[in-house]
Write an enzyme that holds these catalytic residues in place. Structure first.
Site, PDB file in Angstrom:
ATOM      1  N   LYS A 152      49.500  42.705  42.460  1.00 53.77           N
ATOM      2  CA  LYS A 152      49.185  41.385  41.910  1.00 53.77           C
ATOM      3  C   LYS A 152      50.194  41.066  40.810  1.00 53.77           C
ATOM      4  O   LYS A 152      50.545  41.938  40.010  1.00 53.77           O
ATOM      5  CB  LYS A 152      47.755  41.414  41.358  1.00 53.77           C
ATOM      6  CG  LYS A 152      47.223  40.088  40.840  1.00 53.77           C
ATOM      7  CD  LYS A 152      45.778  40.276  40.401  1.00 53.77           C
ATOM      8  CE  LYS A 152      45.162  39.005  39.848  1.00 53.77           C
ATOM      9  NZ  LYS A 152      43.749  39.219  39.443  1.00 53.77           N
TER      10      LYS A 152
ATOM     11  N   SER B  75      37.123  39.175  40.326  1.00 52.75           N
ATOM     12  CA  SER B  75      38.464  38.856  40.805  1.00 52.75           C
ATOM     13  C   SER B  75      39.039  39.845  41.805  1.00 52.75           C
ATOM     14  O   SER B  75      40.075  39.575  42.408  1.00 52.75           O
ATOM     15  CB  SER B  75      39.427  38.717  39.618  1.00 52.75           C
ATOM     16  OG  SER B  75      39.213  37.498  38.962  1.00 52.75           O
TER      17      SER B  75
ATOM     18  N   SER C 115      40.568  36.133  41.260  1.00 52.80           N
ATOM     19  CA  SER C 115      41.952  35.703  41.110  1.00 52.80           C
ATOM     20  C   SER C 115      42.945  36.542  41.915  1.00 52.80           C
ATOM     21  O   SER C 115      44.115  36.181  42.012  1.00 52.80           O
ATOM     22  CB  SER C 115      42.344  35.756  39.625  1.00 52.80           C
ATOM     23  OG  SER C 115      42.264  37.074  39.110  1.00 52.80           O
TER      24      SER C 115
END
Length: 524
Positions: free
Chosen positions: A106, A211, A187
């Site tokens: 990420k 997330s 996210s």
């Protein structure tokens, strides 16, 4: 004449060998890391070939074709690192289950090399730190290949309360590979969509509240949020030191356990990890298809919503668990006494965001760029692309907060620590005499709408383990109209091995992961 000519040609071919056709590239779609590792161990495939195929899939599926926009960029040295690891293997120096396996990060996690760590924001587009986060260093030491950076909800979805999950100014909008008009949640949107679409067998996400687990559930993969303090947060763009953690996003529970066995451990720069070295385990060795035998499972019935199709999936999962000799206990009052938890969590997140982001920005190697939350707010106002689709209302609210010694924050942290842990998960486990809790991770993915923002109103099991800092695993439970639904496994602090084992036992009995179809929409 023809015969003589053919004989002459045959003699010529015998003298001048014809170059052999290269073998066809392997099909890696849907393959987990453990399977790839077995093939490499058996010398049926090499890491450099695997890496090249994933890079090609990123070009075909992510940059073109369905154009998922899950991967922001790839590291130029990925194939050379793969070749070097192949040479180590030939010399008998395989490092373990992740040797030669590509993994995506990420893009709020730093990794040494030419790629910036942006958190999806144009404000950090030049944030090349040339540092490995400790978890990345551990992955490299274990032989994993850092393949690239994945898109995310910008600033891990903490900039606005009217945002669209999966969108960032750097990476655009990540699409759900099961239906391209549907949201990928956030996210860790890109990490989830990339693994579901086999752009890599493994990815790392981060979670503050939901997330990892929400995007994993909605994209139909496994996601594990470990106990806070088990994995270092150093050199990861923060929201909250109370709740932030990184964790694996994978096709299988076994792969998640293998990643956890590598990235768990203490880091002197992150005080929360002081106990990690004594708490970590060989999570793969702890897996067993019989892990649910004799276990009492508490079902969070009041958190599954009112959809009959989701309830039916949950009931089928519970039936499979009882077939594995588990005892199911319904819990209808899991929200009792927790009415003030949400407000306390929000106060913590807003206050820690202001303090923690400033500490991160101040510690960057470069002297240029924003150094405080106020600087980010000013940058966004000066750059229309950042505020094109939604505002920065949460940034602006966080900027009004006091420091970590403010009375409101001190009171909120005390309340949240009491309600989520002792008064929440611990209370439910003890009162109902159960070993772990089960819930529904997510509802079906909603349609992405950049103009109006997210409109998700389905079930969620994330808040209690997020605020408490306890482990939370999601495993595919099936699908509604082809849109994946996840099953959540939640346990006490440091029960990570037990939670992974429970999820593994269910996964082996159920096999509910569905492959993405890349259809344009659920509706005709």
């Amino acid at each position: 004449m023809q015969k003589i000519s053919l004989l002459g040609a045959a003699a010529f071919l015998a003298i001048v060998p014809v170059a052999a056709m290269p073998p066809p590239l392997p099909e890696l779609e849907g393959k987990d890391a453990a399977s790839l590792q077995a093939e490499m161990t058996e010398r049926r495939i090499n890491s450099d070939v695997i890496t090249a195929v994933y890079l090609d899939r990123i070009r075909m599926v992510d940059d073109n074709g369905p154009k998922l926009d899950a991967v922001i960029a790839t590291f130029p040295d990925a194939t050379s690192r793969a070749f070097g690891l192949d040479q180590e293997r030939k010399a008998g120096k395989a490092r373990g289950p992740l040797h030669g396996i590509p993994i995506l990060l990420k893009d709020n996690i730093e990794a040494a090399g030419p790629l910036p760590t942006t958190a999806g924001s144009l404000a950090l587009k030049n944030n090349v730190t040339n540092r490995d986060a400790p978890l990345v260093a551990r992955l490299r030491d274990a032989g994993a290949i850092i393949l690239g950076k994945t898109n995310l909800s910008e600033w891990a979805n903490i900039r606005s309360d009217n945002s669209t999950s999966g969108w960032s100014a750097i990476g655009g909008l990540t699409k759900n590979p099961h239906a391209l008009d549907r949201n990928s949640c956030g996210s860790s949107s890109g990490s989830a969509a990339a693994v579901a679409a086999s752009l890599a067998p493994l990815a790392i996400g981060t979670e503050t509240d939901g997330s990892i687990t929400c995007p994993a559930g909605i994209n139909g993969i496994v996601g594990f949020k470990p106990s806070v303090g088990l994995v270092s947060r150093t050199y990861i763009v923060p929201i909250s030191h109370s709740q932030d953690t990184a964790g694996p996003m994978t096709l299988t529970v076994r792969d998640a356990a293998a990643v956890m066995s590598v990235i768990a451990g203490s880091d002197p720069a992150d005080p929360a990890t002081a106990e990690a070295d004594t708490r970590k385990a060989d999570y793969v060795a702890a897996l067993s298809p019989d892990a649910l035998k004799g276990k009492r499972i508490g079902v969070l019935r009041d958190r599954i919503g009112d959809r009959a199709d989701i309830a039916a999936l949950l009931d089928a999962a519970l039936t499979q668990m009882t077939d594995l000799d588990a005892t199911v206990v319904d819990i209808a009052d899991s929200r009792k006494g927790l009415e003030e938890l949400g407000a306390a969590e929000f106060e913590i997140l807003m206050t820690e965001l202001k303090a923690d982001i400033a500490a991160y920005l101040a510690g960057l190697p470069t002297k240029d760029g924003p150094k405080t939350l106020a600087d980010l707010i000013a940058f966004n106002k000066a750059n229309p692309e950042e505020l094109k689709w939604f505002d920065q209302s949460l940034f602006e609210l966080a900027e009004t907060k006091g420091g970590l010694d403010s009375p409101a924050y001190v009171a909120a942290t005390a309340k949240a620590a009491r309600l989520a842990g002792p008064g929440g998960i611990d209370r439910l486990l003890a009162a109902h005499k159960v070993d772990l809790l089960i819930g529904v991770t997510n509802g079906p993915a909603w349609t992405s709408d950049l103009v109006n923002g997210d409109h998700y109103n389905g079930p969620s099991a994330s808040q209690l383990p997020a605020v408490a800092g306890y482990p939370h695993l999601t495993v595919p439970m099936g699908a509604v109209e082809g849109l994946p639904i996840g099953l959540s496994f939640i346990g006490a602090k440091w029960s990570d091995a037990d939670i992974l084992a429970a999820g593994y036992a269910y996964e082996q009995a159920s096999r509910k992961r569905v492959a993405p179809t890349y259809r344009a929409s659920v509706t005709p």
